[in-house]
Design a protein around this motif. Structure first.
Motif, PDB file in Angstrom:
ATOM      1  N   TYR A  11    -179.603  45.746 -21.979  1.00  0.00           N
ATOM      2  CA  TYR A  11    -178.710  44.963 -22.887  1.00  0.00           C
ATOM      3  C   TYR A  11    -178.000  43.819 -21.896  1.00  0.00           C
ATOM      4  O   TYR A  11    -178.051  44.223 -20.737  1.00  0.00           O
ATOM      5  CB  TYR A  11    -177.564  45.865 -23.487  1.00  0.00           C
ATOM      6  N   VAL A  12    -177.716  42.718 -22.504  1.00  0.00           N
ATOM      7  CA  VAL A  12    -177.044  41.725 -22.007  1.00  0.00           C
ATOM      8  C   VAL A  12    -176.187  41.298 -22.854  1.00  0.00           C
ATOM      9  O   VAL A  12    -176.017  41.580 -23.901  1.00  0.00           O
ATOM     10  CB  VAL A  12    -178.296  40.599 -21.745  1.00  0.00           C
ATOM     11  N   GLN A  13    -174.935  40.682 -22.103  1.00  0.00           N
ATOM     12  CA  GLN A  13    -173.923  40.105 -22.868  1.00  0.00           C
ATOM     13  C   GLN A  13    -174.347  39.273 -23.981  1.00  0.00           C
ATOM     14  O   GLN A  13    -175.144  38.532 -24.031  1.00  0.00           O
ATOM     15  CB  GLN A  13    -173.032  39.439 -22.128  1.00  0.00           C
ATOM     16  N   ALA A  14    -173.674  39.377 -24.963  1.00  0.00           N
ATOM     17  CA  ALA A  14    -174.403  38.672 -26.238  1.00  0.00           C
ATOM     18  C   ALA A  14    -174.395  37.272 -26.316  1.00  0.00           C
ATOM     19  O   ALA A  14    -175.067  36.692 -27.002  1.00  0.00           O
ATOM     20  CB  ALA A  14    -173.495  39.146 -27.662  1.00  0.00           C
ATOM     21  N   ASP A  15    -173.540  36.598 -25.378  1.00  0.00           N
ATOM     22  CA  ASP A  15    -173.536  35.193 -25.496  1.00  0.00           C
ATOM     23  C   ASP A  15    -174.434  34.615 -24.349  1.00  0.00           C
ATOM     24  O   ASP A  15    -174.576  33.344 -24.064  1.00  0.00           O
ATOM     25  CB  ASP A  15    -171.857  34.603 -25.077  1.00  0.00           C
ATOM     26  N   LEU A  16    -175.506  35.278 -23.874  1.00  0.00           N
ATOM     27  CA  LEU A  16    -176.279  34.944 -22.643  1.00  0.00           C
ATOM     28  C   LEU A  16    -177.539  35.356 -23.064  1.00  0.00           C
ATOM     29  O   LEU A  16    -177.888  36.471 -23.893  1.00  0.00           O
ATOM     30  CB  LEU A  16    -176.030  35.770 -21.495  1.00  0.00           C
ATOM     31  N   GLY A  46    -182.644  35.821 -16.793  1.00  0.00           N
ATOM     32  CA  GLY A  46    -181.834  35.093 -15.930  1.00  0.00           C
ATOM     33  C   GLY A  46    -180.301  35.288 -15.923  1.00  0.00           C
ATOM     34  O   GLY A  46    -179.440  34.575 -15.363  1.00  0.00           O
ATOM     35  N   ALA A  47    -179.822  36.240 -16.747  1.00  0.00           N
ATOM     36  CA  ALA A  47    -178.599  36.730 -16.750  1.00  0.00           C
ATOM     37  C   ALA A  47    -177.808  37.315 -15.525  1.00  0.00           C
ATOM     38  O   ALA A  47    -178.951  37.935 -15.030  1.00  0.00           O
ATOM     39  CB  ALA A  47    -178.350  37.571 -17.781  1.00  0.00           C
ATOM     40  N   PRO A  48    -176.799  37.051 -15.077  1.00  0.00           N
ATOM     41  CA  PRO A  48    -176.248  37.729 -14.050  1.00  0.00           C
ATOM     42  C   PRO A  48    -176.228  39.071 -14.214  1.00  0.00           C
ATOM     43  O   PRO A  48    -176.063  39.579 -15.053  1.00  0.00           O
ATOM     44  CB  PRO A  48    -174.853  36.991 -13.880  1.00  0.00           C
ATOM     45  N   LEU A  49    -176.265  40.018 -12.957  1.00  0.00           N
ATOM     46  CA  LEU A  49    -176.195  41.183 -12.761  1.00  0.00           C
ATOM     47  C   LEU A  49    -175.008  41.768 -13.679  1.00  0.00           C
ATOM     48  O   LEU A  49    -175.084  42.856 -14.271  1.00  0.00           O
ATOM     49  CB  LEU A  49    -176.377  41.847 -11.581  1.00  0.00           C
ATOM     50  N   LEU A  70    -179.496  44.247 -27.384  1.00  0.00           N
ATOM     51  CA  LEU A  70    -180.509  44.743 -26.897  1.00  0.00           C
ATOM     52  C   LEU A  70    -181.393  43.392 -26.535  1.00  0.00           C
ATOM     53  O   LEU A  70    -181.709  42.689 -27.209  1.00  0.00           O
ATOM     54  CB  LEU A  70    -181.245  45.593 -27.634  1.00  0.00           C
ATOM     55  N   CYS A  71    -182.023  43.532 -25.460  1.00  0.00           N
ATOM     56  CA  CYS A  71    -183.084  42.723 -25.073  1.00  0.00           C
ATOM     57  C   CYS A  71    -184.387  42.805 -25.803  1.00  0.00           C
ATOM     58  O   CYS A  71    -184.739  43.947 -25.389  1.00  0.00           O
ATOM     59  CB  CYS A  71    -183.485  42.292 -23.332  1.00  0.00           C
ATOM     60  N   PRO A  72    -185.001  42.159 -26.093  1.00  0.00           N
ATOM     61  CA  PRO A  72    -186.315  42.397 -26.971  1.00  0.00           C
ATOM     62  C   PRO A  72    -187.294  42.741 -25.946  1.00  0.00           C
ATOM     63  O   PRO A  72    -187.553  42.410 -24.546  1.00  0.00           O
ATOM     64  CB  PRO A  72    -186.726  40.933 -27.473  1.00  0.00           C
ATOM     65  N   GLY A  73    -188.234  43.890 -26.154  1.00  0.00           N
ATOM     66  CA  GLY A  73    -189.261  44.382 -25.629  1.00  0.00           C
ATOM     67  C   GLY A  73    -188.806  45.422 -24.292  1.00  0.00           C
ATOM     68  O   GLY A  73    -189.329  45.817 -23.635  1.00  0.00           O
TER      69      GLY A  73
END
Length: 133
Positions: free
Chosen positions: A36-41, A45-48, A128-131
């Motif tokens: 998962y990544v913060q919804a606005d990113l 390449g998202a920061p850890l 959720l990040c695809p894949g």
């Protein structure tokens, strides 16, 4: 001798009373497994600091490993969880630490972590990040 049906009923009543008494719930969060990544990113390449992983056992960050999340309390789609992680992200053992968070499940592919002291201003949404699995 008690019948099997009465023993099952008694076990069910006991289990229900334990859950109602505010004990730890063993069921997993209703989220898809993956990264998962913060919804606005964007996922790439998202920061850890903006990443979380849910594997069905625990909700952890990029520097966490072998995490187990237990539901302490649940109201609708809001879960108070306690998460213990026993390894660093590379798998090396660490002294287990436990953190508490309030998680609002928005869908199987999104959630929000709420900082109760900051009201909604302190919440961070994740998607959720695809894949990812």
């Amino acid at each position: 001798m008690k019948s099997v049906a009465s023993q099952i009923y008694a076990a069910g009543v006991f289990s229900a009373s334990v859950v109602c008494a505010g004990s730890v719930l063993a069921e997993p969060l209703p989220l898809s497994h993956g990264n998962y990544v913060q919804a606005d990113l964007a996922c790439g390449g998202a920061p850890l600091a903006a990443l979380r992983t849910y594997d069905g056992q625990g909700l952890g960050g990029p520097h966490d490993g072998k995490c187990v999340s237990k539901i302490i309390d649940a109201h609708g789609k809001t879960y108070k969880i306690a998460t213990s992680c026993a390894a660093a992200g590379d798998g090396s053992p660490v002294v287990p630490t436990t953190t508490s968070e309030t998680v609002v499940v928005q869908s199987r592919a999104s959630f929000k972590i709420v900082d109760a002291s900051a009201a909604d201003r302190g919440s961070v949404s994740f998607k959720l990040c695809p894949g990812s699995k």
